[in-house]
Write a protein that holds these residues in place. Structure first.
Motif, short mmCIF file in Angstrom:
data_model
loop_
_atom_site.label_atom_id
_atom_site.label_comp_id
_atom_site.label_asym_id
_atom_site.label_seq_id
_atom_site.Cartn_x
_atom_site.Cartn_y
_atom_site.Cartn_z
N PRO A 1 -4.33 -33.41 -9.56
CA PRO A 1 -4.84 -32.05 -9.78
C PRO A 1 -4.94 -31.29 -8.45
N ASP A 2 -5.01 -29.98 -8.52
CA ASP A 2 -5.06 -29.15 -7.31
C ASP A 2 -6.37 -29.28 -6.55
N ASN A 3 -7.42 -29.69 -7.22
CA ASN A 3 -8.74 -29.70 -6.58
C ASN A 3 -9.11 -31.04 -5.94
N VAL A 4 -8.15 -31.91 -5.70
CA VAL A 4 -8.44 -33.20 -5.06
C VAL A 4 -7.95 -33.20 -3.62
N SER A 5 -8.34 -34.21 -2.90
CA SER A 5 -7.99 -34.34 -1.49
C SER A 5 -6.48 -34.42 -1.28
N ASP A 6 -6.04 -34.01 -0.09
CA ASP A 6 -4.62 -34.08 0.28
C ASP A 6 -4.26 -35.42 0.90
N PHE A 7 -5.16 -36.39 0.84
CA PHE A 7 -4.94 -37.71 1.43
C PHE A 7 -4.75 -38.72 0.31
N VAL A 8 -3.73 -39.57 0.47
CA VAL A 8 -3.43 -40.57 -0.56
C VAL A 8 -3.18 -41.91 0.12
N TYR B 1 -0.47 -34.66 2.54
CA TYR B 1 0.46 -33.61 2.11
C TYR B 1 -0.25 -32.28 2.03
N LYS B 2 0.54 -31.23 2.07
CA LYS B 2 0.05 -29.87 1.81
C LYS B 2 1.03 -29.23 0.85
N HIS B 3 0.50 -28.50 -0.10
CA HIS B 3 1.32 -27.81 -1.09
C HIS B 3 1.27 -26.31 -0.78
N TYR B 4 2.40 -25.77 -0.34
CA TYR B 4 2.52 -24.34 -0.05
C TYR B 4 3.54 -23.76 -1.02
N ALA B 5 3.13 -22.81 -1.82
CA ALA B 5 4.01 -22.12 -2.78
C ALA B 5 4.80 -23.14 -3.60
N THR B 6 6.10 -23.25 -3.39
CA THR B 6 6.92 -24.16 -4.20
C THR B 6 7.30 -25.43 -3.43
N LEU B 7 6.68 -25.67 -2.28
CA LEU B 7 7.06 -26.82 -1.45
C LEU B 7 5.88 -27.74 -1.15
N TYR B 8 6.18 -29.03 -1.18
CA TYR B 8 5.25 -30.04 -0.69
C TYR B 8 5.73 -30.48 0.69
#
Length: 166
Positions: free
Chosen positions: A43-50, A64-71
């Motif tokens: 989901p969008d509301n979780v941490s960017d660390f996996v 990761y970071k999700h910008y517009a249409t790119l990860y």
């Protein structure tokens, strides 16, 4: 050490994949598919660390970071700081924005060599070289200037080049 840098769109198509240790192409494709499966299910509301142990083996992390249409994805081991890697993604994206005036997926597709030049100025051999976007831009501009100058130099004397057109 940074193990891989990936940029992929929201459909899972890799636009940049650079691995800093040798892996056969089939393995690389499998890893890219598995990374996308993990990211697309979050989901969008979780941490960017996996924790990436199940994908890349023990002692692996993914940010990761999700910008517009790119990860934008960095895979690394425990010797790297997670927040520093998140900041490095920001430096990479900021530098690309400076190069392309608001980078988009098409810029990555059609300016592949420039993207790799920027990435190689930031990370080389899995080690961080530079964290300043302005310093990276200076180096990229210098490389572009040198490439332009080298393209202007003719290695074939005019007498030989005129001989070939006869």
């Amino acid at each position: 050490m940074i193990r891989a840098v990936m940029v992929m769109n929201t459909q899972g198509k890799p636009r940049l994949a650079k691995f800093y240790q040798y892996l056969p192409p089939e393995t690389q494709q499998d890893l890219i598919r598995r990374v996308f499966a993990v990211l697309s299910s979050r989901p969008d509301n979780v941490s960017d660390f996996v924790e990436a142990d199940s994908i890349f083996g023990p002692d692996s992390r993914l940010v990761y970071k999700h910008y517009a249409t790119l990860y934008f994805i960095f895979v690394f081991d425990s010797s790297e700081n997670e927040l520093a890697m998140l900041d490095l993604i920001q430096v990479f994206v900021e530098t690309l924005d400076k190069c392309f005036k608001n980078v988009c997926e098409l810029d990555i597709i059609f300016s592949f060599t420039k993207i790799h030049t920027v990435l190689d100025e930031i990370i080389f051999g899995g080690q961080v070289l530079e964290t300043s976007s302005s310093e990276v831009m200076k180096a990229v501009e210098e490389i572009a200037r040198l490439e332009k100058a080298s393209n202007a130099i003719s290695l074939v004397p005019k007498s030989v080049s005129s001989w070939q057109t006869r």
